[in-house]
Motif scaffolding. Structure first.
Motif, mmCIF file in Angstrom:
data_model
loop_
_atom_site.group_PDB
_atom_site.id
_atom_site.type_symbol
_atom_site.label_atom_id
_atom_site.label_comp_id
_atom_site.label_asym_id
_atom_site.label_seq_id
_atom_site.Cartn_x
_atom_site.Cartn_y
_atom_site.Cartn_z
ATOM 1 N N UNK A 111 57.248 69.541 63.401
ATOM 2 C CA UNK A 111 58.292 69.916 64.369
ATOM 3 C C UNK A 111 57.910 71.219 65.064
ATOM 4 N N UNK A 124 64.649 76.947 49.926
ATOM 5 C CA UNK A 124 63.725 76.308 48.994
ATOM 6 C C UNK A 124 63.088 75.109 49.673
ATOM 7 N N UNK A 179 58.663 67.837 52.368
ATOM 8 C CA UNK A 179 59.103 68.032 53.741
ATOM 9 C C UNK A 179 58.248 69.030 54.502
ATOM 10 N N UNK A 233 62.873 68.134 42.687
ATOM 11 C CA UNK A 233 62.037 68.313 43.865
ATOM 12 C C UNK A 233 60.904 69.272 43.579
ATOM 13 N N UNK A 280 68.040 69.192 52.520
ATOM 14 C CA UNK A 280 67.225 69.410 51.321
ATOM 15 C C UNK A 280 66.862 70.881 51.146
ATOM 16 N N UNK A 324 61.129 71.913 50.033
ATOM 17 C CA UNK A 324 60.508 70.876 49.207
ATOM 18 C C UNK A 324 59.109 70.568 49.743
ATOM 19 N N UNK A 326 56.661 67.606 57.706
ATOM 20 C CA UNK A 326 57.531 67.289 58.836
ATOM 21 C C UNK A 326 57.991 68.566 59.546
ATOM 22 N N UNK A 327 58.270 69.623 58.763
ATOM 23 C CA UNK A 327 58.651 70.897 59.388
ATOM 24 C C UNK A 327 57.482 71.475 60.201
ATOM 25 N N UNK A 380 66.573 63.561 59.947
ATOM 26 C CA UNK A 380 66.612 65.005 60.209
ATOM 27 C C UNK A 380 67.757 65.647 59.421
ATOM 28 N N UNK A 395 66.583 66.064 55.933
ATOM 29 C CA UNK A 395 65.557 67.105 55.830
ATOM 30 C C UNK A 395 66.214 68.486 55.846
ATOM 31 N N UNK A 396 67.211 68.651 56.722
ATOM 32 C CA UNK A 396 67.911 69.943 56.795
ATOM 33 C C UNK A 396 68.651 70.225 55.500
#
Lengths: 248, 248
Positions: free
Chosen positions: A232, A220, A225, A175, B218, A222, A228-229, B212, B215-216
Motif C-alpha cells: 500500500x 502490533x 500483513x 499472531x 489486526x 502481524x 500488504x502494508x 482492508x 487488516x486495519x
C-alpha cells in the motif's frame, strides 16, 4: 481436550424434568462437550418421549436410560453431586462453588463413576433427592438472579469439567508479529509518503522521525500483513511522486 | 464475583437471531451472571418482539438496544470479539480458545468497552460481520459436534468471564485502545487513499473492503495515536486529490 474414558465415567442425571426442550438442550450440550451417559429419573412421561426427537443429539437421547428412582440412577457411582442454586438451604450438605467442585469431580472420575444431578425446572432437587448426594455444587450466579435455565446450567457445568486448567499449552493460532526489519521498512516508506504529502513540512518538530518511528511501533504489526502494508505504502508513494490528477 | 463496573463495559451483540426463545435464553444467562448490556442487530422482526415477554430477564430485555448494522452496535468499543464454532474458516482472523480469550477480554474490559458478537443460529457470523472483529473466540467443543445452542454458548462464555481465575491485577501499563468509530474512521480514510493511489484498482478482489477492514483491525491502535494517524491519512488524501508535483 478430555480423554474419552474420563468422560465415560460421568453420568448426567436429570430428575423430574418437565420440558422436552430442556432434555433436548441437555443432550446437545453433552454432545458438544463429549459426554454421553444421560439418565432421566421419573421425567414427565411426555417430555422424555418428545425430547427423543430433538435435533443435534439423537444418538445420545436414544441411549439415554430411564429410572424410577434416584437410587437406581446413581447405582455404581462412588461420588454423587447435586446441583443447587440456593446457597443455604438449611445446609445439610456442603455446598461448593463450581470451580473447586469440578476439580474434585475430574479427579474422582479418572478411576471412579460420578453422577451429577439436576432437579426439575421449577423446584430443583428435593431434600429426598439430595439425600443421595455426597455434596452439592452451585454455579456462581449473582444474588439478584440465581435461577438458571436447566440446559444452560448443564452446559456451564460440563464446560467447567472439560475446560483447560492452569497448564494451558499455547495455541498455535497466536499472531506472529513482524520483525524489526519489516517494521523499519514500513517506517521508512511511511516517512517518504509523509514527506511526499507535505505532512512533515507542515508539522516541523525536531524529533519528527523518532516520533513516527514510535507511533509505528506502538501498533502490533502481524507478520502476515507486513507485505500488504508495504505494498500500500509503495503504491501511495509512487502516485505521490508521479503527481498528476488522481485516477481513483 | 466481578465488580459491577467491569461487567458494564461488556456488551453482548446478537446478530440476525431468529428464535425468540434464544433471545430470551441469552437475556436470562446475562442476568444470571450480572451482565446487562444487550444489543440486537437486525433480528427477525417477530423474534425480538416475542422475546420481550420472555421470563426471568424482563428488565434486561426492555433495555436491549436494536441496531440496523454491526458497525452501529459496536460503536464505542475498542475490542470487538466474534464467536465461531469453526476452527479454520480460511482463517482471516486469529481464533482463540475461550479460556485465554476470556483473560484478554477481562483485562481489556477493566477500562475499555468490549463487544462480544454471536451470529445467527443457522449460519453464525458472516464474513462481513467478522470484518468488524479484532479476533474470534471458540468454545472448546469436541470435533464430532461443534455447533452449540445459542443460549448455551452465551451462558458458557459469560460464565468463563466471571469464574474465579488467578487474581487479575490491574495493569497500569495497558494502552487504552482506539474505539470502533476511530478505527472505522481510519479505515474509511485509508480506503480513500488506496483508491486515490490506484492501489485498489490494481488489485481487484471481490471482498477488498472487508480485507482492508480486517487488516486495519489486526493492528492494535492506541487511542493516543488515532489522531496522528487520521491526520497523516487526511494529508496524504489531500495531496493525492490535489495532484501536481511533489513538494517534499
Amino acid at each position: 481436550m478430555p480423554t474419552k474414558s474420563k468422560n465415560e465415567n460421568l453420568r448426567v442425571v436429570l430428575v423430574s424434568t418437565r420440558n422436552p426442550l430442556n432434555i433436548g438442550a441437555v443432550a446437545r450440550a453433552m454432545s458438544n462437550f463429549g459426554f454421553d451417559q444421560l439418565c432421566v429419573v421419573n421425567p414427565y412421561e411426555k417430555a422424555f418421549r418428545e425430547a427423543k426427537s430433538a435435533v443435534g443429539a439423537a444418538d445420545l437421547l436414544a441411549h439415554a436410560k430411564e429410572f424410577p428412582t434416584v437410587a437406581e440412577a446413581v447405582a455404581g457411582c462412588s461420588l454423587v453431586v447435586g446441583t443447587t442454586a440456593v446457597r443455604h438451604r438449611e445446609l445439610h450438605h456442603t455446598v461448593r462453588r463450581l470451580e473447586p467442585a469440578a476439580r474434585l469431580i475430574k479427579k474422582h472420575s479418572l478411576s471412579n463413576n460420578v453422577a451429577l444431578l439436576f432437579g426439575s425446572e421449577k423446584y430443583g432437587l428435593s431434600n429426598d433427592d439430595m439425600s443421595h448426594c455426597n455434596w452439592l455444587l452451585r454455579i456462581p450466579t449473582i444474588d439478584r438472579n440465581i435461577s438458571m435455565n436447566l440446559g444452560q446450567a448443564v452446559a456451564v457445568c460440563l464446560y467447567e469439567l472439560i475446560r483447560e486448567g492452569r497448564t494451558i499449552t499455547k495455541e498455535k493460532t497466536t499472531l506472529k508479529l513482524a520483525s524489526a526489519e519489516e517494521m523499519e521498512r514500513i517506517t521508512t516508506l511511511l516517512l517518504d509518503v509523509l514527506h511526499g504529502s507535505g505532512f512533515l513540512k507542515r508539522r516541523q518538530v525536531s524529533d519528527a522521525y523518532a516520533r513516527i518511528r514510535r507511533v509505528v511501533r506502538r501498533l502490533n504489526w502481524p507478520e502476515r500483513d507486513a507485505t500488504v502494508w508495504t505494498g500500500m505504502l509503495r503504491q501511495i508513494l509512487w502516485k505521490l511522486r508521479k503527481g498528476g490528477p488522481p485516477e481513483g
